[in-house]
Design an enzyme around this catalytic site. Structure first.
Site, mmCIF file in Angstrom:
data_model
loop_
_atom_site.group_PDB
_atom_site.id
_atom_site.type_symbol
_atom_site.label_atom_id
_atom_site.label_comp_id
_atom_site.label_asym_id
_atom_site.label_seq_id
_atom_site.Cartn_x
_atom_site.Cartn_y
_atom_site.Cartn_z
ATOM 1 N N PHE A 167 52.798 38.590 38.776
ATOM 2 C CA PHE A 167 51.983 38.535 39.991
ATOM 3 C C PHE A 167 50.731 39.367 39.748
ATOM 4 O O PHE A 167 50.818 40.569 39.509
ATOM 5 C CB PHE A 167 52.711 39.053 41.230
ATOM 6 C CG PHE A 167 51.847 38.923 42.457
ATOM 7 C CD1 PHE A 167 51.752 37.717 43.128
ATOM 8 C CD2 PHE A 167 51.069 39.985 42.895
ATOM 9 C CE1 PHE A 167 50.905 37.566 44.230
ATOM 10 C CE2 PHE A 167 50.215 39.845 43.995
ATOM 11 C CZ PHE A 167 50.138 38.628 44.662
ATOM 12 N N ASP A 195 48.440 45.539 33.997
ATOM 13 C CA ASP A 195 48.211 45.503 35.441
ATOM 14 C C ASP A 195 49.167 46.509 36.071
ATOM 15 O O ASP A 195 50.356 46.239 36.235
ATOM 16 C CB ASP A 195 48.442 44.091 35.985
ATOM 17 C CG ASP A 195 48.144 43.992 37.484
ATOM 18 O OD1 ASP A 195 47.981 45.058 38.124
ATOM 19 O OD2 ASP A 195 48.101 42.868 38.002
ATOM 20 N N LYS A 230 46.111 49.483 45.154
ATOM 21 C CA LYS A 230 47.172 49.950 46.040
ATOM 22 C C LYS A 230 47.137 51.470 46.269
ATOM 23 O O LYS A 230 46.289 51.940 47.006
ATOM 24 C CB LYS A 230 48.510 49.431 45.528
ATOM 25 C CG LYS A 230 48.527 47.888 45.602
ATOM 26 C CD LYS A 230 49.868 47.245 45.507
ATOM 27 C CE LYS A 230 49.749 45.772 45.887
ATOM 28 N NZ LYS A 230 50.242 44.840 44.905
HETATM 29 C C1 LIG Z 1 49.495 43.539 44.678
HETATM 30 C C2 LIG Z 1 49.189 43.238 43.265
HETATM 31 C C3 LIG Z 1 47.981 42.636 42.885
HETATM 32 C C4 LIG Z 1 46.967 42.137 43.884
HETATM 33 O O1 LIG Z 1 46.457 43.131 44.702
HETATM 34 P P1 LIG Z 1 45.728 42.712 46.087
HETATM 35 O O2 LIG Z 1 45.180 44.010 46.586
HETATM 36 O O3 LIG Z 1 46.764 42.115 46.971
HETATM 37 O O4 LIG Z 1 44.666 41.732 45.728
HETATM 38 C C5 LIG Z 1 47.733 42.459 41.538
HETATM 39 N N1 LIG Z 1 48.627 42.836 40.621
HETATM 40 C C6 LIG Z 1 49.805 43.405 40.927
HETATM 41 C C7 LIG Z 1 50.749 43.824 39.848
HETATM 42 C C8 LIG Z 1 50.133 43.616 42.269
HETATM 43 O O5 LIG Z 1 51.319 44.132 42.593
#
Ligand SMILES: *Cc1c(COP(=O)(O)O)cnc(C)c1O
Length: 403
Positions: free
Chosen positions: A143, A228, A257
Site C-alpha cells: 500500500f 516507504d 503520518k
Molecule cells: C498511509 C500510507 C501511504 C499514503 O499516505 P496518505 O497520507 O494516505 O496519502 C503511503 N504508504 C504507506 C506505507 C502508508 O501506510
C-alpha cells in the site's frame, strides 16, 4: 438547536460525503493521548492511531502549542518565498534520520510520487537508463497511496478497477522474496519500492535478513532502495525506522503520518544529494509543501518522539503486547504477528472475518479496524502506559473468546 446524535451525523455524512470509506459507526469529537470520545460522551481507546499518524497520542499538548503559536504568526507563504521554519525542519529531519537532503510534501501519496519522480530522473541522469525506459519494481500486498500512478502497481483489484489507463514502467514481485527481486531487475531498473513492514497488507513482517539482502541486490545492480516508512517509520515498530532493525540504510525513505503527530498533513522524502539533487527549480513542487505551520508541527512532533523515547516505549510495550496476545488460547486465531506496537491478529477463515470482532471491541470501548478481511490490526499511540495496554489486552482477549 437540538444536539445532534450519532445517527444524525451518520445520516448527514452518508448524504453529502462520497462513500469512499466504510467507517465504524462511531462519531468522534475529542481526543487526548490514547483516548477519544464520541459525540455521546462515550470514551474509547484508539488502537488504530489514524494508521500511525498519532504515534505521539491525540492532541499532544506540545504539538498543539507549537501549532497554535505558529498559526498566530504565519501559516503559509508558498514556496515562491522563503520562510524561517523550513530550513530548521529540513536540518533537524535530515540529522535525525541520517540523510543529506529532504523534500517536504503533504500527504503520504505525494511523498511516494515524489520518490518515484526522483527515482526515474536519477535513473536517466545518473544511472544512464535510455529515455522513457526506467522501471520501478514494487511488491504484492503493498500500500503506497491512491494516486493513479500509485494504484498502477497496487495489487488490490478494487483500488484499480475503473481508474485506468495506468502509468507504464512498474513491475510487481512477491513481497519478502529477494530471489524474485534479483530475477526482476534489468539494466533499466531504477528503483525498488517496498514497505519494511506491510501495514495495510495485514501487518506483514518479512523474514529476518530480507532487508539486508535487498540492500545487497540494490548495490550490486545500481538500483535505488526505496523504503516507504510512512506507516512503519518514526517509532511504530520499536525503532526510528523499521529498516533500522536490520541496520539497513535505504537510498530513499518516504515519511508521513506521525511526522506531524496527526496534527496536520506533513510528509517528506529523505535521500542523498545524488538522488534529491536531480530536482531543479520548477521540476516539482507543492503549494502547501514546506509551509511554516507544517514545519513547526513536524519539528515538534519529531522532538516529542525523541524526548519521550517513543521508539524504546514501542519496543518494550510491543514485545509485551505480542507475547500476551500470543498466549491467548482462542479458537478463532491463526497467529499473532508484528513488530513493536504494530500487531496483527490473523483470524482463521472460519472466524467469519475480523469486522465483527472490531464491532465487539467497539462496544467494549476499544477502536480497532480490520485490515484485509481476516486481520485485526492493533496499533495504539506509542504513549500508551502498561496499565492502559493491560486493559486493552483484556478486552481483546475477551472478544477473541466469543462464539
Ligand atoms: C498511509 C500510507 C501511504 C499514503 O499516505 P496518505 O497520507 O494516505 O496519502 C503511503 N504508504 C504507506 C506505507 C502508508 O501506510
Amino acid at each position: 438547536m437540538n444536539k445532534k446524535s450519532t445517527q444524525d451525523y451518520i445520516a448527514l455524512e452518508n448524504e453529502y460525503n462520497a462513500h469512499n470509506y466504510k467507517p465504524l459507526d462511531v462519531v468522534l469529537a475529542r481526543g487526548e493521548g490514547v483516548w477519544v470520545w464520541d459525540v455521546e460522551g462515550r470514551k474509547y481507546m484508539d488502537c488504530l492511531s489514524a494508521y500511525s499518524a498519532v504515534n505521539q497520542g491525540h492532541c499532544h499538548p506540545r504539538i498543539v502549542q507549537a501549532m497554535v503559536d505558529q498559526a498566530r504568526k504565519l501559516a503559509l507563504t508558498s514556496r515562491a518565498f522563503r520562510n524561517d521554519q523550513l530550513p530548521l525542519f529540513a536540518k533537524e529531519l535530515c540529522e535525525l534520520v541520517g540523510y543529506e537532503m529532504m523534500l517536504p510534501m503533504n500527504s503520504g501519496a505525494e511523498a511516494v510520487e515524489t520518490a518515484l519522480k526522483a527515482t526515474r530522473k536519477w535513473g536517466y541522469e545518473v544511472k544512464g537508463v535510455a529515455d522513457g525506459q526506467a522501471e520501478i519494481i514494487a511488491c504484492t500486498g503493498n500500500f503506497h497511496g491512491r494516486t493513479i500512478t500509485i494504484i498502477t502497481f497496487s495489487p488490490e483489484e478494487q483500488y484499480r478497477e475503473g481508474f485506468g489507463p495506468f502509468t507504464p514502467g512498474f513491475k510487481l514481485i512477491p513481497y519478502g522474496d529477494a530471489g524474485a527481486l534479483e530475477r526482476a531487475i534489468t539494466p533499466n531498473t531504477a528503483g525498488f519500492i517496498f514497505e519494511p513492514v506491510q501495514g495495510e497488507g495485514g501487518v506483514i513482517v518479512p523474514q529476518a535478513g530480507y532487508l539486508q539482502r535487498v540492500r545487497q541486490l540494490c548495490d550490486e545492480h545500481n538500483v535505488l532502495m526505496i523504503a516507504d516508512e510512512i506507516q512503519s517509520g518514526l517509532g511504530r515498530t520499536g525503532k526510528l525506522l523499521a529498516c533500522d532493525h536490520e541496520n539497513v540504510r535505504p537510498d530513499v525513505v518516504t515519511l508521513g503520518k506521525a511526522l506531524s503527530g496527526g496534527m496536520y498533513p506533513v510528509s517528506a522524502v529523505v535521500a542523498s544529494k545524488e538522488v534529491l539533487g536531480v530536482f531543479n527549480p520548477g521540476d516539482h513542487g507543492s503549494t502547501f509543501g514546506g509551509n511554516p505551520l507544517a514545519c513547526i508541527v513536524a519539528r515538534e512532533a519529531l522532538q516529542v518522539i525523541q524526548d519521550e523515547k517513543l521508539c524504546e516505549r514501542a519496543a518494550e510495550m510491543g514485545d509485551y503486547l505480542l507475547s500476551r496476545l500470543q498466549a491467548v488460547d482462542s479458537p478463532h486465531v491463526k497467529l499473532v504477528r508484528g513488530k513493536g506496537l504494530f500487531v496483527g491478529i490473523v483470524l482463521k477463515y472460519e472466524a467469519g472475518g475480523a469486522r465483527r470482532f472490531c464491532e465487539a471491541l467497539q462496544e467494549r470501548g476499544v477502536l480497532a479496524k480490520e485490515t484485509h478481511e481476516h486481520v485485526i490490526r492493533l496499533a495504539p499511540p506509542l504513549v500508551i502506559t502498561q496499565e492502559e495496554l493491560d486493559w486493552a489486552i483484556e478486552q481483546v482477549s475477551d472478544v477473541l473468546m466469543m462464539d
